[in-house]
Design a protein around this motif. Sequence first.
Motif, PDB file in Angstrom:
ATOM      1  N   TRP A  27      -2.614   2.492  67.517  1.00 42.45           N
ATOM      2  CA  TRP A  27      -1.942   3.630  66.969  1.00 42.45           C
ATOM      3  C   TRP A  27      -2.659   4.875  67.770  1.00 42.45           C
ATOM      4  O   TRP A  27      -3.754   4.909  68.258  1.00 42.45           O
ATOM      5  CB  TRP A  27      -2.121   3.966  65.504  1.00 42.45           C
ATOM      6  N   LEU A  28      -1.834   5.882  67.735  1.00 41.95           N
ATOM      7  CA  LEU A  28      -2.248   7.172  68.454  1.00 41.95           C
ATOM      8  C   LEU A  28      -2.620   8.351  67.813  1.00 41.95           C
ATOM      9  O   LEU A  28      -1.794   8.633  66.404  1.00 41.95           O
ATOM     10  CB  LEU A  28      -1.195   7.561  69.281  1.00 41.95           C
ATOM     11  N   LYS A  29      -3.417   9.350  67.936  1.00 38.82           N
ATOM     12  CA  LYS A  29      -3.589  10.492  67.272  1.00 38.82           C
ATOM     13  C   LYS A  29      -3.380  11.381  68.506  1.00 38.82           C
ATOM     14  O   LYS A  29      -3.895  11.818  69.544  1.00 38.82           O
ATOM     15  CB  LYS A  29      -4.967  10.539  66.964  1.00 38.82           C
ATOM     16  N   ILE A  30      -2.183  12.196  68.048  1.00 35.08           N
ATOM     17  CA  ILE A  30      -1.562  13.199  69.176  1.00 35.08           C
ATOM     18  C   ILE A  30      -1.588  14.491  68.694  1.00 35.08           C
ATOM     19  O   ILE A  30      -1.369  14.893  67.291  1.00 35.08           O
ATOM     20  CB  ILE A  30      -0.116  12.624  69.431  1.00 35.08           C
ATOM     21  N   ALA A  31      -1.981  15.519  69.339  1.00 35.67           N
ATOM     22  CA  ALA A  31      -1.998  17.115  69.159  1.00 35.67           C
ATOM     23  C   ALA A  31      -0.879  17.675  70.097  1.00 35.67           C
ATOM     24  O   ALA A  31      -1.037  17.386  71.492  1.00 35.67           O
ATOM     25  CB  ALA A  31      -3.114  17.532  69.331  1.00 35.67           C
ATOM     26  N   ILE A  32       0.157  18.138  69.588  1.00 33.36           N
ATOM     27  CA  ILE A  32       1.089  18.867  70.531  1.00 33.36           C
ATOM     28  C   ILE A  32       0.906  20.327  70.357  1.00 33.36           C
ATOM     29  O   ILE A  32       0.980  21.109  69.042  1.00 33.36           O
ATOM     30  CB  ILE A  32       2.431  18.375  69.889  1.00 33.36           C
ATOM     31  N   LEU A  33       0.665  20.873  71.540  1.00 31.16           N
ATOM     32  CA  LEU A  33       0.680  22.352  71.555  1.00 31.16           C
ATOM     33  C   LEU A  33       1.971  23.119  72.149  1.00 31.16           C
ATOM     34  O   LEU A  33       2.574  22.364  73.155  1.00 31.16           O
ATOM     35  CB  LEU A  33      -0.389  22.871  72.666  1.00 31.16           C
ATOM     36  N   VAL A 164      -2.037   4.219  61.010  1.00 28.77           N
ATOM     37  CA  VAL A 164      -0.514   4.789  61.423  1.00 28.77           C
ATOM     38  C   VAL A 164      -0.774   5.974  62.673  1.00 28.77           C
ATOM     39  O   VAL A 164      -1.932   6.249  62.824  1.00 28.77           O
ATOM     40  CB  VAL A 164       0.093   5.525  60.108  1.00 28.77           C
ATOM     41  N   ASN A 165       0.151   6.212  63.080  1.00 31.44           N
ATOM     42  CA  ASN A 165       0.111   7.269  64.241  1.00 31.44           C
ATOM     43  C   ASN A 165      -0.024   8.493  63.429  1.00 31.44           C
ATOM     44  O   ASN A 165       0.769   8.603  62.672  1.00 31.44           O
ATOM     45  CB  ASN A 165       1.179   7.032  65.230  1.00 31.44           C
ATOM     46  N   ILE A 166      -0.673   9.539  63.999  1.00 33.86           N
ATOM     47  CA  ILE A 166      -0.613  10.744  63.264  1.00 33.86           C
ATOM     48  C   ILE A 166      -0.503  11.811  64.382  1.00 33.86           C
ATOM     49  O   ILE A 166      -0.854  11.733  65.567  1.00 33.86           O
ATOM     50  CB  ILE A 166      -2.200  11.330  62.638  1.00 33.86           C
ATOM     51  N   ILE A 167       0.590  12.862  64.212  1.00 35.55           N
ATOM     52  CA  ILE A 167       0.592  13.920  64.891  1.00 35.55           C
ATOM     53  C   ILE A 167       0.442  15.184  64.018  1.00 35.55           C
ATOM     54  O   ILE A 167       0.894  15.684  63.139  1.00 35.55           O
ATOM     55  CB  ILE A 167       2.304  13.903  65.311  1.00 35.55           C
ATOM     56  N   PHE A 168      -0.247  16.161  64.904  1.00 37.24           N
ATOM     57  CA  PHE A 168      -0.714  17.461  64.566  1.00 37.24           C
ATOM     58  C   PHE A 168       0.088  18.235  65.539  1.00 37.24           C
ATOM     59  O   PHE A 168      -0.140  18.451  66.635  1.00 37.24           O
ATOM     60  CB  PHE A 168      -1.741  17.837  64.544  1.00 37.24           C
ATOM     61  N   VAL A 169       1.075  19.250  65.108  1.00 36.82           N
ATOM     62  CA  VAL A 169       1.940  20.141  65.943  1.00 36.82           C
ATOM     63  C   VAL A 169       1.191  21.310  65.833  1.00 36.82           C
ATOM     64  O   VAL A 169       0.919  22.008  64.628  1.00 36.82           O
ATOM     65  CB  VAL A 169       3.110  20.266  65.557  1.00 36.82           C
ATOM     66  N   PHE A 170       0.734  22.212  67.052  1.00 38.35           N
ATOM     67  CA  PHE A 170       0.126  23.334  66.855  1.00 38.35           C
ATOM     68  C   PHE A 170       0.942  24.463  67.603  1.00 38.35           C
ATOM     69  O   PHE A 170       1.324  24.204  68.715  1.00 38.35           O
ATOM     70  CB  PHE A 170      -1.312  23.535  67.496  1.00 38.35           C
ATOM     71  N   HIS A 171       0.996  25.410  67.218  1.00 34.02           N
ATOM     72  CA  HIS A 171       1.560  26.787  68.015  1.00 34.02           C
ATOM     73  C   HIS A 171       0.483  27.185  68.916  1.00 34.02           C
ATOM     74  O   HIS A 171      -0.760  27.097  68.276  1.00 34.02           O
ATOM     75  CB  HIS A 171       1.956  27.975  67.055  1.00 34.02           C
ATOM     76  N   GLU A 172       0.755  27.654  69.891  1.00 37.93           N
ATOM     77  CA  GLU A 172      -0.316  27.999  71.167  1.00 37.93           C
ATOM     78  C   GLU A 172      -0.367  29.333  71.007  1.00 37.93           C
ATOM     79  O   GLU A 172       0.250  30.008  70.682  1.00 37.93           O
ATOM     80  CB  GLU A 172      -0.119  27.419  72.414  1.00 37.93           C
ATOM     81  N   LYS A 173      -1.631  29.916  71.665  1.00 39.25           N
ATOM     82  CA  LYS A 173      -2.043  31.270  71.910  1.00 39.25           C
ATOM     83  C   LYS A 173      -2.921  31.263  72.897  1.00 39.25           C
ATOM     84  O   LYS A 173      -3.523  30.254  73.086  1.00 39.25           O
ATOM     85  CB  LYS A 173      -2.644  31.758  70.700  1.00 39.25           C
ATOM     86  N   ASP A 174      -3.065  32.328  73.607  1.00 43.12           N
ATOM     87  CA  ASP A 174      -3.977  32.839  74.777  1.00 43.12           C
ATOM     88  C   ASP A 174      -5.477  32.656  74.099  1.00 43.12           C
ATOM     89  O   ASP A 174      -5.725  33.270  72.969  1.00 43.12           O
ATOM     90  CB  ASP A 174      -3.790  34.152  75.292  1.00 43.12           C
ATOM     91  N   GLY A 190      -7.764  32.670  80.281  1.00 44.92           N
ATOM     92  CA  GLY A 190      -6.835  32.226  81.118  1.00 44.92           C
ATOM     93  C   GLY A 190      -6.213  30.965  80.381  1.00 44.92           C
ATOM     94  O   GLY A 190      -5.246  30.509  81.217  1.00 44.92           O
ATOM     95  N   LEU A 191      -6.918  30.153  79.602  1.00 46.25           N
ATOM     96  CA  LEU A 191      -6.323  29.164  78.978  1.00 46.25           C
ATOM     97  C   LEU A 191      -5.496  29.377  77.580  1.00 46.25           C
ATOM     98  O   LEU A 191      -5.393  30.464  77.182  1.00 46.25           O
ATOM     99  CB  LEU A 191      -7.652  28.352  78.627  1.00 46.25           C
ATOM    100  N   VAL A 192      -4.896  28.160  77.398  1.00 43.72           N
ATOM    101  CA  VAL A 192      -4.076  28.296  76.045  1.00 43.72           C
ATOM    102  C   VAL A 192      -4.817  27.544  74.993  1.00 43.72           C
ATOM    103  O   VAL A 192      -5.407  26.503  75.303  1.00 43.72           O
ATOM    104  CB  VAL A 192      -2.478  27.835  76.046  1.00 43.72           C
ATOM    105  N   THR A 193      -4.735  27.839  73.759  1.00 41.05           N
ATOM    106  CA  THR A 193      -5.459  26.944  72.840  1.00 41.05           C
ATOM    107  C   THR A 193      -4.522  27.181  71.458  1.00 41.05           C
ATOM    108  O   THR A 193      -3.446  27.493  71.446  1.00 41.05           O
ATOM    109  CB  THR A 193      -6.767  27.760  72.448  1.00 41.05           C
ATOM    110  N   THR A 194      -5.241  26.588  70.410  1.00 44.17           N
ATOM    111  CA  THR A 194      -4.556  26.539  69.117  1.00 44.17           C
ATOM    112  C   THR A 194      -4.515  27.894  68.325  1.00 44.17           C
ATOM    113  O   THR A 194      -5.389  28.807  68.696  1.00 44.17           O
ATOM    114  CB  THR A 194      -5.292  25.504  68.133  1.00 44.17           C
TER     115      THR A 194
END
Length: 266
Positions: A27-33, A164-174, A190-194
């Motif tokens: 199973w996967l642990k996924i973060a989406i930015l 189970v697979n878990i997915i956490f969806v984040f809005h990104e910001k500078d 210069g990077l993006v983050t949560t």
Amino acid sequence: MSTQPAAIGPFANMKGNDASQIKQHEWLKIAILGKPKTGKSTLMSTAPKPIRVYDFDDRSESLAGREGLFILSRPTMLDVEQDLSIMKANKLKNLPLPTTVAFDSVTYMNRAMEEEIFRQDPKLARTIRVGNSTVMKIRNSWDVINGIQRYVEYLIGEFSTLGVNIIFVFHEKDEKDRAESKPDETKYTGLVTTDPQYLQNSLSLFNEVYRITVDGNKNYKVQCKPNWDVTASTTMLLDPEEKPDIMAMIEKHKKRRAELVAKGGK
């Protein structure tokens, strides 16, 4: 796996596990930015199904017509806790579980976690009046942020134990450069983050960190490996950029893995 002390060798009487005997979980642990309207929820919906979706953004219409999704819009954290208890009980009874559990988005779940913390300890909030009758609660202590950070860690850990697979969806910001910023001037790395940035460290708890983007021609792409503006990562055998389809990404990984094993790789 047991953590009994090693019987012989250089680690005798030390507790731990032999890495060669540890099996990699399927199973996967996924973060989406991603920025707003870039397809984060759509990407999430391509994960293995059935998917339990906690729709904190209250945008279930964006997933209308998609099969294999069971959506709860505007949940409270008590709703999430109740589901967690139900899933744990079902696992003990060998009853079916969701294949994937998704939190969309953590940026708005942050508010639900605040409300739960305020419910447990009203002293951690102050109230302000908006208009004639609306009252809003605002955190008045750094303890609330610490609590939210621990709450996210707790959810990742508890749902992971279900298999189970878990997915956490984040809005990104500078990403704000805390060292270089001043009270009257904000500097960026210069990077993006949560969004919020204080949940940035939680990304280290995911084995997959993806950033989804879209250009003016509506071409969507998923960044799976680090580049100049995002510290993406993957444990799968993927290209630096992939099309926005998690199931297709999993199948590509399995195919490449099988080819590697056939050639004598590990």
